[in-house]
Design an enzyme around this catalytic site. Structure first.
Site, PDB file in Angstrom:
ATOM      1  N   TYR A  28       0.787  -1.224   0.000  1.00  0.00           N
ATOM      2  CA  TYR A  28       0.000   0.000   0.000  1.00  0.00           C
ATOM      3  C   TYR A  28       0.824   1.281   0.000  1.00  0.00           C
ATOM      4  CZ  TYR A  28      -3.726  -3.309   0.569  1.00  0.00           C
ATOM      5  OH  TYR A  28      -4.572  -4.368   0.360  1.00  0.00           O
ATOM      6  N   LYS A 291      -2.796 -14.697  11.506  1.00  0.00           N
ATOM      7  CA  LYS A 291      -2.023 -13.690  12.249  1.00  0.00           C
ATOM      8  C   LYS A 291      -1.313 -14.219  13.507  1.00  0.00           C
ATOM      9  CE  LYS A 291      -3.587  -9.412  10.345  1.00  0.00           C
ATOM     10  NZ  LYS A 291      -4.780  -9.412   9.510  1.00  0.00           N
TER      11      LYS A 291
HETATM   12  C1  PLP Z   1      -5.174  -9.720   8.148  1.00  0.00           C
HETATM   13  C2  PLP Z   1      -6.518 -10.252   7.935  1.00  0.00           C
HETATM   14  C3  PLP Z   1      -6.797 -11.123   6.866  1.00  0.00           C
HETATM   15  C4  PLP Z   1      -5.761 -11.509   5.826  1.00  0.00           C
HETATM   16  O1  PLP Z   1      -4.691 -12.216   6.340  1.00  0.00           O
HETATM   17  P1  PLP Z   1      -3.306 -12.273   5.515  1.00  0.00           P
HETATM   18  O2  PLP Z   1      -2.441 -13.189   6.306  1.00  0.00           O
HETATM   19  O3  PLP Z   1      -2.799 -10.866   5.434  1.00  0.00           O
HETATM   20  O4  PLP Z   1      -3.624 -12.812   4.155  1.00  0.00           O
HETATM   21  C5  PLP Z   1      -8.082 -11.623   6.755  1.00  0.00           C
HETATM   22  N1  PLP Z   1      -9.046 -11.285   7.639  1.00  0.00           N
HETATM   23  C6  PLP Z   1      -8.811 -10.465   8.685  1.00  0.00           C
HETATM   24  C7  PLP Z   1      -9.907 -10.156   9.642  1.00  0.00           C
HETATM   25  C8  PLP Z   1      -7.549  -9.897   8.856  1.00  0.00           C
HETATM   26  O5  PLP Z   1      -7.325  -9.055   9.873  1.00  0.00           O
END
Ligand code: PLP
Length: 445
Positions: A28, A291
């Site tokens: 971004y 995450k």
């Molecule tokens: C970060 C996030 C994603 C995407 O995860 P990535 O590992 O960046 O592909 C999907 N849903 C939510 C709620 C997120 O916070």
């Protein structure tokens, strides 16, 4: 903390950053006129060490993912032990202890009823997997009943964020989701208004009137409903009422729609519950995790589903679920995920999160009265300051670095989501830095 010891010489730093600007995409930001990148030498505990010598207290957990701090001896050991055996083997036809143990743990910890785990590489992919599961489930049901398949659309709420791949993008907020450019190729789905009653406010069923109407009008076309539980993260750091989520569960049951809950940002204690679904005491049909799953060490995600969904898909004509990433069940990632989950309990995560929440309530909430602040919000280990103006990212970032913190705001939002091991002194440094920049006109545009 301010010693300027660094392992990278100044001339190396310059050439690395020049090469970064020349060749490397960052998320971004423009490739031709990128926002500055800060060169990291190492990170330890809650501190990010820049090559230029600054020591920054981390307010971001590297995009929500770090729980126990950087360079943790137990997480490092888990990786090393696994690497000494094998880092990865294909998951088709082979399996291993680290993946088996992890899936056992996930089934045990997540809401009752989620029994089958599909491992994948990233949050966005786990959402793709969830959507494909729901679609393949509906396909198998139609096949079994020998009726035409009509349930092929998704329903969601505005202000959501579910990732950057195509199916995930198609359920992100149509305006703030940053994906308008792809509108013509994205699948068209149904969007209800975002939940408007905030966490902690009085509940009224008015908040689900429009959502109920969409379910009622289109359920014959709707395969699944997808939502972030309690916290709409990237879509604006909004915390909504648990009764809303409960109502979603009831509507999904009533209209035979699969409920997908995206816990990628909220999982593993972030909101004060181990999973945000627990605020509403619901079990979704499908849950996405990512995450924090490896404590911020390596990319790994999981999609969990019920026995019924897994059984129905497996009984279908295909006989299996149609997905299988190359790095599925990566052993290094699973090993460190196991160690991270163990640490969560050893460290008494509930106590850690409560400590952060009460410090944020004391220190961050009072910023509400600042002329430049529209609203402040605190839930669990998440603190957000919504400003009346958009931030000037380059300027505010520079000031945060000068103030010894790593906080990366977006739009009108300055938020922190620190590693759970942060001390109240470190938290107060973060909040003081926010209070300082709020007074500086040049940090806003
Ligand atoms: C970060 C996030 C994603 C995407 O995860 P990535 O590992 O960046 O592909 C999907 N849903 C939510 C709620 C997120 O916070």
């Amino acid at each position: 903390m301010n010693d300027k010891h660094t392992n990278i010489t100044q001339s190396e730093q310059h050439s690395l950053l020049r090469s970064d600007k020349e060749n490397v995409w960052h998320p971004y930001t423009s490739m031709s006129e990128p926002l500055p990148s800060y060169l990291v030498d190492s990170a330890q505990g809650v501190t990010i060490n820049l090559a230029s010598g600054e020591r920054l207290i981390d307010g971001m957990s590297s995009w929500w993912s770090v729980l126990h701090g950087y360079n943790h001896p137990k997480l490092n050991a888990a990786l090393q032990e696994q690497a000494a055996k094998m880092s990865h083997v294909m998951f088709g036809g082979l399996t291993h202890r680290s993946a088996i143990t992890l899936c056992e743990k996930l089934v045990l910890l997540t809401p009752e009823g989620l029994t089958k785990v599909f491992l994948s590489d990233s949050g966005s992919v786990s959402v793709e997997v969830a959507i494909k599961m729901a679609l393949q489930y509906q396909h198998a049901i139609a096949e079994k009943k020998q009726v035409m398949l009509t349930k092929t659309k998704l329903l969601t709420v505005k202000n959501g964020y579910h990732g950057d791949t195509f199916a995930a993008m198609s359920v992100c907020d149509p305006i703030t989701g940053m994906h308008q450019i792809f509108e013509q190729v994205l699948m068209k789905h149904y969007f209800a208004p975002a939940p408007s009653i905030k966490f902690g406010e009085n509940w009224s069923t008015d908040d689900v009137t429009k959502l109920s109407a969409l379910f009622s009008a289109h359920h014959n076309e709707i395969a699944a409903f997808i939502i972030e539980p309690i916290v709409q993260g990237t879509g604006g750091m909004r915390f909504y009422h648990p009764e809303y989520l409960k109502a979603c569960r009831l509507l999904c049951d009533k209209y035979d729609v699969i409920m997908i809950v995206d816990e990628i940002a909220t999982g593993f204690g972030r909101t004060g519950k181990l999973f945000a679904c627990e605020w509403a005491e619901i079990t979704p049909d499908i849950m996405c995790l990512g995450k924090t799953l490896t404590g911020g060490y390596i990319t790994l995600a999981a999609t969990l589903c019920t026995t019924h969904i897994a059984q129905t898909i497996s009984d279908g004509a295909a006989g299996c679920f149609m997905h299988g990433p190359t790095f599925m069940g990566n052993a290094l990632a699973c090993a460190v995920a196991n160690a991270s989950i163990d640490l969560l309990f050893e460290n008494d995560w509930q106590n850690q999160v409560q400590g952060i929440e009460s410090t944020l309530n004391t220190l961050l909430k009072p910023l509400t009265t600042h002329a430049r602040v529209k609203d402040t919000r605190v839930l669990g280990s998440i603190g957000a300051v919504e400003c009346t103006q958009s931030v000037n990212v380059a300027q505010i970032q520079k000031r945060f670095v000068e103030l010894g913190v790593w906080i990366r705001p977006f739009g009108q939002l300055i938020y922190i989501i620190p590693p759970l091991i942060i001390t109240s002194e470190q938290l107060s440094t973060l909040v003081n830095a926010i209070a300082t920049v709020l007074d500086e006109d040049e940090c806003f545009s």
